[in-house]
Design a protein around this motif. Structure first.
Motif, PDB file in Angstrom:
ATOM      1  N   TYR A   1       1.095  -1.509  -0.090  1.00 40.33           N
ATOM      2  CA  TYR A   1      -0.074  -0.211   0.084  1.00 40.33           C
ATOM      3  C   TYR A   1       1.066   1.301   0.193  1.00 40.33           C
ATOM      4  O   TYR A   1       2.393   1.243   0.164  1.00 40.33           O
ATOM      5  CB  TYR A   1      -0.524   0.175   1.234  1.00 40.33           C
ATOM      6  CG  TYR A   1      -1.364  -1.293   1.323  1.00 40.33           C
ATOM      7  CD1 TYR A   1      -3.144  -1.056   0.655  1.00 40.33           C
ATOM      8  CD2 TYR A   1      -1.751  -3.046   2.378  1.00 40.33           C
ATOM      9  CE1 TYR A   1      -3.088  -2.863   0.153  1.00 40.33           C
ATOM     10  CE2 TYR A   1      -2.543  -3.667   2.572  1.00 40.33           C
ATOM     11  CZ  TYR A   1      -3.261  -3.909   1.372  1.00 40.33           C
ATOM     12  OH  TYR A   1      -4.062  -5.150   1.216  1.00 40.33           O
TER      13      TYR A   1
ATOM     14  N   PHE B   1      -9.720  -6.064   8.358  1.00 40.03           N
ATOM     15  CA  PHE B   1      -9.172  -6.228   7.471  1.00 40.03           C
ATOM     16  C   PHE B   1      -8.846  -6.488   6.118  1.00 40.03           C
ATOM     17  O   PHE B   1      -9.179  -6.392   4.989  1.00 40.03           O
ATOM     18  CB  PHE B   1      -7.229  -5.558   7.784  1.00 40.03           C
ATOM     19  CG  PHE B   1      -6.170  -4.759   6.695  1.00 40.03           C
ATOM     20  CD1 PHE B   1      -6.178  -3.501   7.202  1.00 40.03           C
ATOM     21  CD2 PHE B   1      -5.534  -5.902   6.086  1.00 40.03           C
ATOM     22  CE1 PHE B   1      -6.038  -2.794   5.697  1.00 40.03           C
ATOM     23  CE2 PHE B   1      -4.904  -4.792   4.813  1.00 40.03           C
ATOM     24  CZ  PHE B   1      -4.810  -3.922   5.473  1.00 40.03           C
TER      25      PHE B   1
ATOM     26  N   THR C   1     -10.385  -4.477   4.014  1.00 39.63           N
ATOM     27  CA  THR C   1      -9.304  -3.758   2.772  1.00 39.63           C
ATOM     28  C   THR C   1      -8.491  -4.526   1.382  1.00 39.63           C
ATOM     29  O   THR C   1      -8.921  -4.022   0.602  1.00 39.63           O
ATOM     30  CB  THR C   1      -8.507  -2.937   3.777  1.00 39.63           C
ATOM     31  OG1 THR C   1      -9.270  -2.344   4.014  1.00 39.63           O
ATOM     32  CG2 THR C   1      -7.861  -2.735   2.848  1.00 39.63           C
TER      33      THR C   1
END
Length: 164
Positions: free
Chosen positions: A6, A117, A121
């Motif tokens: 990321y 997450f 995500t």
């Protein structure tokens, strides 16, 4: 799916802990729980080499490895993360905690944050974990987090999968 790496390493805050990137300054405290390819470090140098490999796996998009930090002290008390399968839309979730911090809710909180997450995500469709049949505490943790046993594996291991 949004796979690692990321732009900014994801720090995730919970009630008593937060998940953050492991720094070189943390490694001396993590030697006893530093592993790579099922091999345990016995020295700071070995743990440092392992962390370099873990960081490269993250850069390559194959894993994400967090330090579990106590919010009051910022001390890393354990680690958790996804170590395999991300390219297939699944993640093997693993964790380890320093002995003085066991039984205090750190890992339950950390794993819940990592699961959220992974699902929301990264976009994982499947989350699984493997542990030794003798690791009763890990099995209790997985069951508490809504994992169900799906297989007995070689080498006396068992596989669990998150039930959605």
């Amino acid at each position: 799916m949004k796979l690692p790496p990321y732009n900014i390493f994801p720090n995730i805050t919970g009630d008593k802990i937060y998940l953050r990137q492991i720094l070189i300054s943390d490694i001396k405290d993590l030697v006893e729980i530093s592993f790579y390819d099922a091999v345990q470090a016995t020295t700071v140098k070995q743990a440092t080499v392992m962390q370099v490999k873990i960081n490269q796996d993250y850069i390559d998009g194959n894993s994400i490895h967090w330090g579990i930090a106590d919010q009051l002290t910022n001390k890393i008390v354990g680690t958790c993360g996804y170590y395999r399968g991300l390219d297939k839309g699944e993640g093997e979730l693993g964790c380890v905690l320093l002995p003085p911090y066991r039984g205090q809710g750190y890992m339950t909180s950390a794993m819940a944050l990592a699961i959220e997450f992974g699902l929301n995500t990264i976009g994982l469709k499947r989350i699984w974990a493997a542990t030794s049949q003798q690791n009763k505490e890990a099995i209790k943790l997985l069951e508490r987090l809504n994992f169900i046993k799906i297989a007995d594996l070689d080498d006396n291991e068992v596989e669990y999968e998150l039930k959605k």
